[in-house]
Design an enzyme around this catalytic site. Structure first.
Site, PDB file in Angstrom:
ATOM      1  N   HIS A 190       0.822  -1.220   0.000  1.00  0.00           N
ATOM      2  CA  HIS A 190       0.000   0.000   0.000  1.00  0.00           C
ATOM      3  C   HIS A 190       0.855   1.270   0.000  1.00  0.00           C
ATOM      4  CE1 HIS A 190       1.028   0.956   4.164  1.00  0.00           C
ATOM      5  NE2 HIS A 190       0.883  -0.340   4.426  1.00  0.00           N
ATOM      6  N   GLU A 222      -1.797  -6.928   7.747  1.00  0.00           N
ATOM      7  CA  GLU A 222      -0.475  -6.930   8.368  1.00  0.00           C
ATOM      8  C   GLU A 222      -0.521  -7.738   9.664  1.00  0.00           C
ATOM      9  OE1 GLU A 222       2.552  -7.079   8.225  1.00  0.00           O
ATOM     10  OE2 GLU A 222       3.184  -5.032   7.738  1.00  0.00           O
TER      11      GLU A 222
END
Length: 204
Positions: A9, A83
Site C-alpha cells: 500500500h 499486516e
C-alpha cells in the site's frame, strides 16, 4: 501463465513517522495517494487487472481503489492479507520498543520469530498470509491480478514463494507502492519475475 502483482500500500503518516502500524487502521496520507497514482501510470500497459484482492485495512483498500480508477475491475477484500498484529507495539517507534522490551527487536531481525505483547505469533501470521495468497492464486478465472497488502505480509510472501525461511523475511523489503510480479504456471507453481519484466513495477 497467470500473473499476480503483489503490491504494498501507499504511505501513511505512521509510515512517514516510522511508527509500527500492524493492524491499526491508518489511512493513506497525501503522499501515499500520489504514490498510488504514480503506480497506476507505471502499470498502464497491464491495466486493467482482472481482479484486485486487497487487505481490508483502509490504506490497502484506498490504494486498490486508486489503481482501479476508470476501470470496472472488482475489488475484493480479504482480512487474511492484513499486516501482522503488533499488539502493544503499534503506534510506537523502534527506539521506544527497544527501551521497553530490550532485545526483542534484535531477536526478531535475527530469527524472524516474534510474538509482540498482545499481538500475533509470527508463525501464525506466515501461515495466514500464505494460505490466503494461495487460495486466490489458485483460481483459474484470471490472467492478471493484483494483491494489495502490507510490508510484513509482502515479506512473508517473498519468503514463501522463494522457499526461504521466515528468519530471512527482513531481508526482503518493498517500498510503499512497490510491486512484485509473480508468475503462476499451469501447475500452480510460483516464480518471481525479473524486475525488467515488471511493466514499470512501482517506485523502488
Amino acid at each position: 501463465m497467470r500473473q499476480i502483482y503483489v503490491i504494498r500500500h501507499g504511505e501513511t503518516d505512521w509510515n512517514h513517522n516510522h511508527l509500527f502500524q500492524g493492524q491499526t487502521d491508518i489511512p493513506l496520507n497525501e503522499n501515499g495517494r500520489w504514490q498510488a497514482s504514480q503506480l497506476t501510470e507505471k502499470l498502464k500497459p497491464v491495466l486493467p487487472f482482472d481482479r484486485i484482492v486487497s487487505s481490508d485495512l483502509s490504506r490497502a483498500v484506498e490504494t486498490a481503489t486508486i489503481l482501479s480508477k476508470g476501470y470496472t475491475t472488482p475489488i475484493l477484500t480479504d482480512p487474511g492479507l492484513r499486516e501482522v498484529d503488533f499488539g502493544e507495539w503499534e503506534g510506537l517507534t523502534a527506539d521506544a520498543i527497544q527501551r521497553r522490551w530490550p532485545g526483542e527487536l534484535q531477536k526478531w531481525f535475527s530469527t524472524g520469530q516474534l510474538h509482540a505483547p498482545g499481538g500475533e505469533d509470527f508463525d501464525a501470521f506466515y501461515d495466514r498470509v500464505w494460505r490466503c495468497f494461495q487460495n486466490w492464486a489458485s483460481k483459474k478465472d484470471y490472467q492478471t491480478m493484483a494483491v494489495i497488502s502490507h510490508g510484513g505480509a509482502c515479506r512473508v510472501l517473498m519468503c514463501a514463494i522463494l522457499e526461504r525461511p521466515i528468519r530471512e523475511m527482513n531481508g526482503y523489503i518493498l517500498a510503499n507502492t512497490e510491486a512484485l510480479l509473480v508468475h503462476v504456471d499451469e501447475n500452480d507453481k510460483y516464480s518471481i519475475a525479473p524486475a525488467t519484466e515488471t511493466e514499470g513495477g512501482g517506485p523502488s
